[in-house]
Design an enzyme around this catalytic site. Sequence first.
Site, PDB file in Angstrom:
ATOM      1  N   HIS A   1       8.498  -1.713   9.002  1.00  0.00           N
ATOM      2  CA  HIS A   1       8.904  -2.757   8.063  1.00  0.00           C
ATOM      3  C   HIS A   1      10.229  -2.366   7.409  1.00  0.00           C
ATOM      4  O   HIS A   1      10.697  -1.230   7.575  1.00  0.00           O
ATOM      5  CB  HIS A   1       7.833  -2.979   6.984  1.00  0.00           C
ATOM      6  CG  HIS A   1       7.449  -1.738   6.260  1.00  0.00           C
ATOM      7  ND1 HIS A   1       6.264  -1.086   6.466  1.00  0.00           N
ATOM      8  CD2 HIS A   1       8.129  -0.996   5.362  1.00  0.00           C
ATOM      9  CE1 HIS A   1       6.213  -0.012   5.717  1.00  0.00           C
ATOM     10  NE2 HIS A   1       7.337   0.073   5.034  1.00  0.00           N
TER      11      HIS A   1
HETATM   12  C1  T46 Z   1       7.530   3.247   3.621  1.00  0.00           C
HETATM   13  C2  T46 Z   1       6.702   4.304   4.256  1.00  0.00           C
HETATM   14  C3  T46 Z   1       7.359   5.645   4.289  1.00  0.00           C
HETATM   15  C4  T46 Z   1      -0.161   0.637  -2.237  1.00  0.00           C
HETATM   16  O1  T46 Z   1      -1.160   0.081  -2.749  1.00  0.00           O
HETATM   17  N1  T46 Z   1       0.754   1.249  -3.051  1.00  0.00           N
HETATM   18  C5  T46 Z   1       1.844   1.878  -2.550  1.00  0.00           C
HETATM   19  O2  T46 Z   1       2.664   2.433  -3.312  1.00  0.00           O
HETATM   20  C6  T46 Z   1       2.053   1.861  -1.133  1.00  0.00           C
HETATM   21  C7  T46 Z   1       3.273   2.542  -0.535  1.00  0.00           C
HETATM   22  C8  T46 Z   1       1.139   1.234  -0.343  1.00  0.00           C
HETATM   23  N2  T46 Z   1       0.050   0.634  -0.892  1.00  0.00           N
HETATM   24  C9  T46 Z   1      -0.946  -0.001  -0.008  1.00  0.00           C
HETATM   25  C10 T46 Z   1      -0.427  -1.178   0.783  1.00  0.00           C
HETATM   26  C11 T46 Z   1      -1.265  -1.129   2.042  1.00  0.00           C
HETATM   27  O3  T46 Z   1      -2.493  -1.805   1.837  1.00  0.00           O
HETATM   28  O4  T46 Z   1      -1.346   0.984   0.945  1.00  0.00           O
HETATM   29  C12 T46 Z   1      -1.565   0.373   2.212  1.00  0.00           C
HETATM   30  C13 T46 Z   1      -0.742   1.037   3.287  1.00  0.00           C
HETATM   31  O5  T46 Z   1       0.652   0.732   3.060  1.00  0.00           O
HETATM   32  P1  T46 Z   1       1.685   0.622   4.257  1.00  0.00           P
HETATM   33  O6  T46 Z   1       1.043   0.066   5.462  1.00  0.00           O
HETATM   34  O7  T46 Z   1       2.914  -0.073   3.739  1.00  0.00           O
HETATM   35  O8  T46 Z   1       2.002   2.190   4.498  1.00  0.00           O
HETATM   36  P2  T46 Z   1       3.121   2.839   5.433  1.00  0.00           P
HETATM   37  O9  T46 Z   1       2.837   4.291   5.466  1.00  0.00           O
HETATM   38  O10 T46 Z   1       3.234   2.141   6.730  1.00  0.00           O
HETATM   39  O11 T46 Z   1       4.489   2.606   4.651  1.00  0.00           O
HETATM   40  C14 T46 Z   1       4.694   3.273   3.429  1.00  0.00           C
HETATM   41  C15 T46 Z   1       5.489   2.375   2.488  1.00  0.00           C
HETATM   42  O12 T46 Z   1       4.777   1.134   2.309  1.00  0.00           O
HETATM   43  C16 T46 Z   1       6.867   2.091   3.025  1.00  0.00           C
HETATM   44  O13 T46 Z   1       7.654   1.495   2.016  1.00  0.00           O
HETATM   45  O14 T46 Z   1       8.746   3.276   3.748  1.00  0.00           O
HETATM   46  O15 T46 Z   1       5.408   4.472   3.657  1.00  0.00           O
END
Ligand code: T46
Length: 148
Positions: free
Chosen positions: A60
């Site tokens: 993303h």
């Molecule tokens: C990025 C990479 C390095 C939260 O509730 N709070 C938070 O601060 C974050 C980051 C995520 N979430 C929830 C949202 C989703 O339900 O945790 C779940 C997993 O998030 P996501 O799929 O976005 O995780 P990654 O590891 O793919 O991405 C994250 C960051 O979202 C992103 O900005 O750059 O880590």
Amino acid sequence: MSISQNKFINVSDCTIIDLPKVSDSRGNLVFIQKNSPINIDIKRVYYLYDVPSGAERGGHAHYDLYQVLISISGSFTVHLNDGFESKSFLLNRPDLALLIGPGIWREITDFSSNSICLVLASELYCESDYIRDFNYFMQLRRDEKPQN
Ligand code: T46
């Protein structure tokens, strides 16, 4: 959260920052403090750990968010794309930080066992700041430049 394409940066703006390290016979200490050496206002900290072998994170971009990624244990690879240029960074040292800003598609792969990815973020968590559709992302980025 506003859709602010004028804030978008390029892959060439995403740089590795050397973090200050104090070493002595007891080991190493790395520190980050306000505006030094990371010039973003940190409003959130989170970390990724126990990432299974072969798993990929990210996939993303963000409209507004600046983030700094640090491998505080183990290693992983961060792939960045601004719609025109792409670049990959191996993060494998706790004294290196990678700055990523708005309009950069990121994918994180090749997590080693016991790796921990620490993230310092400029904004609170906000789902509407995410661009999760790659085709839409490419359209947004390419619409910034005049078509031939
Ligand atoms: C990025 C990479 C390095 C939260 O509730 N709070 C938070 O601060 C974050 C980051 C995520 N979430 C929830 C949202 C989703 O339900 O945790 C779940 C997993 O998030 P996501 O799929 O976005 O995780 P990654 O590891 O793919 O991405 C994250 C960051 O979202 C992103 O900005 O750059 O880590």
